[in-house]
Enzyme design. Structure first.
Site, short mmCIF file in Angstrom:
data_model
loop_
_atom_site.label_atom_id
_atom_site.label_comp_id
_atom_site.label_asym_id
_atom_site.label_seq_id
_atom_site.Cartn_x
_atom_site.Cartn_y
_atom_site.Cartn_z
N ASP A 138 22.34 13.74 24.30
CA ASP A 138 23.33 12.80 23.29
C ASP A 138 24.61 12.66 23.96
OD1 ASP A 138 24.80 15.62 23.68
OD2 ASP A 138 23.57 16.48 21.86
N HIS A 148 18.13 16.58 31.45
CA HIS A 148 17.09 15.86 30.81
C HIS A 148 17.41 14.11 30.44
CE1 HIS A 148 15.69 20.15 29.59
NE2 HIS A 148 15.41 19.73 30.72
N GLY A 176 24.59 28.00 23.70
CA GLY A 176 23.69 27.35 22.85
C GLY A 176 22.43 27.07 23.29
N SER A 177 21.64 28.00 24.05
CA SER A 177 20.60 27.66 24.49
C SER A 177 19.66 29.10 24.43
CB SER A 177 20.41 27.04 26.17
OG SER A 177 19.00 27.00 26.35
#
Length: 284
Positions: A103, A118, A217-218
């Site tokens: 994002d 990614h 956060g993963s």
């Protein structure tokens, strides 16, 4: 009991961090994540590269959904987690930030040393000639060719996708590359694709210079990110995780903080900044 103390001590003892982030950093921005607290899929598996390039109808379906999902991505703004990580970089604690998200919100928040593992959803690439172009330009063309699809109601899905099913995607009109007429694809790593070697090499070089690794956060269920945890552990470097729920690395972690990632990182940044400012200043 001070629940933030172990994480603060971890950062102070390992001031050169390699940070790996995942979808949990961006859910506050309205971008859904793929997995639940147990690491299981919340929805169908995302698009696979082989299906995208081999099936014209699957490509039409992807771009129709993406045309509707793009509205979520283009309006998303950095969250508390993104802003806190930018502050930690500015305070000198982060060697490199590696994100599994597409994002662009870490850059928008002010982080400079970022590897988009990614890729980026705001860019489109041509599989024929390699030309890259802004996703917004393609969005305008998709809307121009398929205006009736904008009226469809579709809930936002991860990575700019939208939940749009039970439609006949055959008439959806997808433009080709304006340079060579080739197939256009979002400049992201689909399932079934490999992360470009130069990105992996850059992360490994940063990991070699880092004191430790911090995951934020993963769930680490995707191997492209998890392998760096494996390499960190193999090199004898500790790994801390801030994430609610199970992660693939639970058995090898030095520290796990199961608290909301944005608030935790904000508090960490504030505490480390206060520690930094309170250190005595030496003059000649």
């Amino acid at each position: 009991m001070d629940s933030l103390a172990p994480l603060t001590d971890f950062a102070i003892q390992h001031p050169k961090l390699l940070v790996l982030t995942g979808a949990g950093c961006s859910t506050e921005a309205g971008i859904p994540d793929y997995r639940d607290a147990n690491g299981a899929w919340k929805r169908n598996e995302p698009m696979r590269f082989q299906l995208f390039v081999g099936d014209a109808l699957a490509r039409k379906r992807y771009w129709a959904r993406s045309m509707l999902g793009w509205r979520t991505m283009v309006t998303a703004r950095p969250t508390a987690a993104h802003r806190a990580l930018a502050r930690l970089e500015q305070a000198g604690y982060i060697q490199m930030l590696v994100t599994q998200n597409v994002d662009g919100l870490h850059n928008a928040a002010g982080s400079a040393q970022v590897v988009d593992l990614h890729g980026r959803i705001d860019t489109v690439c041509c599989l024929g000639c390699g030309a890259r172009s802004p996703r917004q330009a393609l969005q305008d063309e998709l809307v121009s060719r398929n205006p009736q699809w904008l009226a469809l109601d579709a809930r936002s899905a991860p990575d700019g996708d939208a939940d749009l099913d039970a439609q006949d995607f055959t008439p959806f009109d997808v433009p080709a590359c304006t340079q060579c007429g080739g197939m256009l694809k979002p400049d992201v790593v689909f399932f079934g694709e490999s992360v470009p070697r130069e990105r992996v090499a850059a992360v490994r070089a940063a990991l070699a210079q880092a004191d430790a690794m911090l995951v934020a956060g993963s769930s680490l269920m995707v191997y492209s990110g998890y392998r760096f945890v494996e390499e960190s552990v193999a090199a004898g470097k500790p790994v801390a995780v801030v994430n609610i729920g199970r992660t693939r690395a639970d058995a090898v972690l030095t520290l796990k903080v199961e608290q909301e990632v944005g608030a935790t990182l904000e508090a960490l940044a504030a505490r480390l900044e206060a520690t930094h400012h309170s250190e005595p200043q030496h003059t000649l």
